[in-house]
Design a protein around this motif. Sequence first.
Motif, PDB file in Angstrom:
ATOM      1  N   TYR A 709       0.837  -1.210   0.000  1.00 14.09           N
ATOM      2  CA  TYR A 709       0.000   0.000   0.000  1.00 14.09           C
ATOM      3  C   TYR A 709       0.868   1.255   0.000  1.00 14.09           C
ATOM      4  CZ  TYR A 709      -3.347   3.529   1.553  1.00 14.09           C
ATOM      5  OH  TYR A 709      -4.119   4.673   1.654  1.00 14.09           O
ATOM      6  N   ASP A 710       1.887   1.300   0.864  1.00  5.30           N
ATOM      7  CA  ASP A 710       2.737   2.498   0.941  1.00  5.30           C
ATOM      8  C   ASP A 710       3.425   2.771  -0.391  1.00  5.30           C
ATOM      9  OD1 ASP A 710       2.048   2.862   3.553  1.00  5.30           O
ATOM     10  OD2 ASP A 710       3.830   1.882   4.381  1.00  5.30           O
ATOM     11  N   LEU A 711       3.893   1.688  -1.075  1.00 10.11           N
ATOM     12  CA  LEU A 711       4.560   1.873  -2.349  1.00 10.11           C
ATOM     13  C   LEU A 711       3.578   2.312  -3.429  1.00 10.11           C
ATOM     14  CD1 LEU A 711       6.956   1.514  -4.345  1.00 10.11           C
ATOM     15  CD2 LEU A 711       6.284  -0.885  -4.552  1.00 10.11           C
ATOM     16  N   CYS A 712       2.475   1.590  -3.551  1.00  6.84           N
ATOM     17  CA  CYS A 712       1.562   1.814  -4.671  1.00  6.84           C
ATOM     18  C   CYS A 712       0.712   3.073  -4.500  1.00  6.84           C
ATOM     19  CB  CYS A 712       0.652   0.591  -4.850  1.00  6.84           C
ATOM     20  SG  CYS A 712       1.567  -0.948  -5.143  1.00  6.84           S
ATOM     21  N   ILE A 713       0.224   3.299  -3.303  1.00  7.45           N
ATOM     22  CA  ILE A 713      -0.647   4.450  -3.067  1.00  7.45           C
ATOM     23  C   ILE A 713       0.146   5.644  -2.550  1.00  7.45           C
ATOM     24  CG2 ILE A 713      -2.726   5.264  -1.898  1.00  7.45           C
ATOM     25  CD1 ILE A 713      -3.120   2.968  -3.922  1.00  7.45           C
ATOM     26  N   GLY A 714       1.006   5.387  -1.558  1.00  7.30           N
ATOM     27  CA  GLY A 714       1.739   6.495  -0.955  1.00  7.30           C
ATOM     28  C   GLY A 714       2.824   7.053  -1.844  1.00  7.30           C
ATOM     29  N   GLN A 715       3.632   6.170  -2.487  1.00  8.83           N
ATOM     30  CA  GLN A 715       4.776   6.632  -3.272  1.00  8.83           C
ATOM     31  C   GLN A 715       4.438   6.818  -4.747  1.00  8.83           C
ATOM     32  OE1 GLN A 715       8.415   4.462  -2.503  1.00  8.83           O
ATOM     33  NE2 GLN A 715       9.229   4.896  -4.541  1.00  8.83           N
ATOM     34  N   ARG A 717       1.429   7.013  -6.032  1.00  6.89           N
ATOM     35  CA  ARG A 717       0.228   7.849  -6.160  1.00  6.89           C
ATOM     36  C   ARG A 717      -0.798   7.244  -7.118  1.00  6.89           C
ATOM     37  NH1 ARG A 717       0.557  11.044  -1.754  1.00  6.89           N
ATOM     38  NH2 ARG A 717       2.597  12.064  -1.600  1.00  6.89           N
ATOM     39  N   MET A 718      -1.023   5.957  -7.016  1.00 11.00           N
ATOM     40  CA  MET A 718      -2.069   5.339  -7.832  1.00 11.00           C
ATOM     41  C   MET A 718      -3.421   5.938  -7.459  1.00 11.00           C
ATOM     42  SD  MET A 718      -1.223   1.257  -8.017  1.00 11.00           S
ATOM     43  CE  MET A 718      -2.941   0.967  -8.440  1.00 11.00           C
ATOM     44  N   GLN A 747      -6.957  -6.441  -6.439  1.00 10.53           N
ATOM     45  CA  GLN A 747      -6.891  -5.758  -7.736  1.00 10.53           C
ATOM     46  C   GLN A 747      -5.931  -4.581  -7.692  1.00 10.53           C
ATOM     47  OE1 GLN A 747     -11.084  -5.031  -8.631  1.00 10.53           O
ATOM     48  NE2 GLN A 747     -11.139  -6.883  -9.890  1.00 10.53           N
ATOM     49  N   MET A 748      -5.835  -3.920  -6.541  1.00 10.45           N
ATOM     50  CA  MET A 748      -4.859  -2.843  -6.403  1.00 10.45           C
ATOM     51  C   MET A 748      -3.444  -3.390  -6.522  1.00 10.45           C
ATOM     52  SD  MET A 748      -2.521  -1.490  -4.001  1.00 10.45           S
ATOM     53  CE  MET A 748      -3.099  -2.033  -2.398  1.00 10.45           C
ATOM     54  N   GLU A 749      -3.162  -4.542  -5.883  1.00 14.62           N
ATOM     55  CA  GLU A 749      -1.827  -5.137  -5.955  1.00 14.62           C
ATOM     56  C   GLU A 749      -1.474  -5.561  -7.384  1.00 14.62           C
ATOM     57  OE1 GLU A 749      -1.870  -7.014  -1.405  1.00 14.62           O
ATOM     58  OE2 GLU A 749      -2.255  -8.280  -3.157  1.00 14.62           O
ATOM     59  N   GLU A 755       1.678  -1.800 -13.557  1.00 19.89           N
ATOM     60  CA  GLU A 755       2.108  -0.426 -13.839  1.00 19.89           C
ATOM     61  C   GLU A 755       3.607  -0.262 -13.588  1.00 19.89           C
ATOM     62  OE1 GLU A 755      -0.204   2.596 -11.966  1.00 19.89           O
ATOM     63  OE2 GLU A 755      -2.095   1.968 -12.904  1.00 19.89           O
ATOM     64  N   ILE A 756       4.130  -0.916 -12.557  1.00 22.67           N
ATOM     65  CA  ILE A 756       5.573  -0.824 -12.285  1.00 22.67           C
ATOM     66  C   ILE A 756       6.364  -1.437 -13.436  1.00 22.67           C
ATOM     67  CG2 ILE A 756       7.430  -1.682 -10.810  1.00 22.67           C
ATOM     68  CD1 ILE A 756       5.537  -1.440  -8.437  1.00 22.67           C
TER      69      ILE A 756
END
Length: 962
Positions: A709-715, A717-718, A747-749, A755-756
């Motif tokens: 979560y921190d990588l995908c949403i926090g860093q 900015r998905m 699905q977020m993961e 995307e990465i």
Amino acid sequence: MKMTTNCFLGSIFSLVFVAAVLVRRSSSSEDPCVTALQIGDSKRTITEDPGTCGGLCDNYILNGSWYRLDVSNSGARMPESCVPVWHCGTYIPIWLNGAHPTETNQVSTNVRACAQLKFNGDCCEWYGNINVKRCVDGTVTYFAYQLIKPPYCDMAYCAGSGPNCGNSGSWNDAIQNCTTLYPDLDQNPTLIGPYISQTANTRDSSGKAFTATSFSLKCRLNYVQRQTDDGARYDVVFDTTGGVVYTKTLKSTDIPEVEMSESYLVGHVDQNVSCRATAYWQSAFPKRSEYKQSNSVYIGIKLYYANGAEIIGSLSFQEGDKVTVTVQPSFPITTPACLNQGVTPCSPSYTFRVYTHQLYLSNCTISVSNGSIASFVFSPIANLDLIPQRIGTFQLIPDNSAQTQGSIFNGYRSANKLVMITERDWSHCSSGGDPHVSTFYGAYYHIYGVGQYVLVSIPSRKIEVQVTFTPCGTSPISQSGTVSCNCGVIAREGNNIIGINNCPPLPSATFTRYLTDVNNPGGYIYSSNSNYKTIVLPSGMRISVYVANYVGYIGVDVDMYGLDGTVNRDICSNSLTSYNTECVATPCDRYKVQGTNFFNIEQGTQSLCDANALLVPQCDCRPTSGGTVGSTCPMPDGNVPLLTLSNTCNLPLSARRKRSPADEDSVTVATPSAVTPPRNVALPASSSNIGSDQARDACNRAMMASNVYDLCIGQLRMNISLDMQSCMLDVQILGDLVMPPSLLAKQMENRCKTEIISSNSAAKDNNIQIYDNKYCSTGCSTGGNCVQGTCQCISGYQSSDCSVLKGAVPTIINLQAPVCDIRDTTNPDGCNAVFISARNVSDNTLACKITETTSGKVLQNPAGRSALATLGRVTCPLPALPISLQLSRDYSLLSYSINVSLSNDGSAYSNSMKFTVYDGLYMICDARGCVNRSGSTRLDGANNVALTLLFATFILVLQKLV
């Protein structure tokens, strides 16, 4: 008398030469033809007087040492008749009062060397005995002399009969005159060929006659052929990358051409061949010209792309590419290939195995012959594995060593060819909840239709994914008042059809492979935990399915590469619907299934088998698996599939792609398989009293519980605002606080990972590493939680993914290779380990047990640790087994079998399977057993006695070890 400058320089040269000669003294055990010290001085000829500088003096000679009189411009041998004083460049010349030996390597002993000490004196006033040996180098004869030190100065040994021809000339005994320093060889030689020659009435191993063919290379020189021998000699040398393979000396009367047959190139295939030549006068040997170098000719296997371009160096392509490699020898295939076939008429050809590492091919064997095209295809398979570049290798090895005996391919193994496979950009589409669609091209909308729809369609790759939507609730915000949910997904690639159906009125979800392509039996389902399943199609396309604990609800994520850019062909390429709006009848009815509805396929059907839809086979050609075509098709991430049986698409032979003769008649139709996980929760009510705050909190908690979560949403900015809204609606509509939030997190993961991989950010590699470290790919099953990329198990569970109950006993499915040939040098592990596919294995405490098949004696401590290489694949290191090449040669211990079993706790063991190590030169072994190789005589009675004695000795040693 004053010394001139030339005299002074000559004295300096003599001193330096004397010092060099005194460095080494020949041993009596050495061959003087090789070790004799050279004395080189053109003034030693009979016609030379000492001049004003003073005569030559041989007082540096070491008594008993061997010398070679090396004179560049005159015959290099001592005269056999009297030489008076003031000749041979000295005051007192020494000559040979006797004959030189006449046979090669013959030594004449105690031959008298004489000297005249004064004018008109006795020609042998001084004498001493020396030894002489006749030496031959090619066609050149010279002599080695075991000399004695002269008693006076200036006193020296004579050599040669001709005059001093100067620095640019040389005395030629053959014409008794001075000539050029070297014979004519002004231009570089030319290497030409290969040429084919024929020999009639050759007999093969069965005694049948045939016309034999062979090829050769010719080295052509540019000298003028003479009618009489003038003493000119030409040494011709054939070189390969691995060294000298053939030499020949030509006389001036010979045709200026040397032919070398293919037999000299055994062990030198895949190398450049060239020739070189040097010229010299026989009487002046070893003085020779510098070598002239020819062009080079490649003798080996060449590889080409489909467009005809030669493959130089390593191959490089993107994963999923269908890359065809054509194999073509640079030389003609000749009848040595027929000698062991016993077939008349003979059609020269060789069969090669293509051994691979980290690669999958369309076929593991190719046949190379004249005029035919042999090829294999790198199977278009891709892995969504966060690895930017994968490296593989392949190697060609003759399939039948007996066939290559006596041929250029005897003992041949090509070098490993490097293959660099770069990861493609992947695209992501999801259909979740009631349902909400995020397309490959970034569109987002809601579809509330009911029935079967086409989710993905890529006709060029023979791919189609269908989904079923079923009514699942009512919504006050829906224009139609009703909503639908994903309940089933089914996918087809080629003739493989596989799916998951959780639609009512089924009592529970079924996972079924409906149809399997006989050419490429790819496609499988594996389970990360009780709710999260993944369908993997042959090309690597992944369909991740989140299955609810009740009928009527799933979430679907599709990850794939190679979009063709076509839009509005399916739900995942829809661009007609406005962003974040509903798509009910128009325009989304256009995406309903118009052709065959895969959900209606009856088990065991053959009606969908399409000869035009056959895929490229995916064959695991590792040497440890024996390279059996189609026998070990890939599961890229090592997961054990839920499905192992299938319906075979049994097309007519004429419509099928040929694999190998052994496989053509072995196709069978298997019973369909279905795996039914338990379902104990009823379908929720179609409406609920769950408020928006409660729904938002459930969705937020599930998202934030993800390790990425921190990588995908926090860093990164998905943007997940619409996904969050959809999750909240699904919670309220279904009255379910668990499944929609869990689906949102998964699905977020998945979307974040895609995307990465597809980003061009400078931080891509760093983000991949962070994701890989934090994300637990197995989902920790149901028995643990993901903490910093590692599953931490709850009480009662064990293993790295917390999927194994404590106390569970492993189950061995099969051995990756049940036999191992100690002569197989392509096997990187040798025969030092056995690889096992198994279920219920705990890599934290796993142990292997090795027992001797015949006696049941344990050969390894049960507590010995084993390495779990990938999920479901166990590596068991083996103790030293009593079989090796040395034992095979000396004692005929040609095969040895053990049983392998596994345990999670060192006490309760799994079923066992047999593993056999053998010597492939003398035996042929497979899972069924071993037989003596035809023509081998190693398994006779006398050798069995040695085997028994050796085995008894080995058992005593093992008792000490264990």
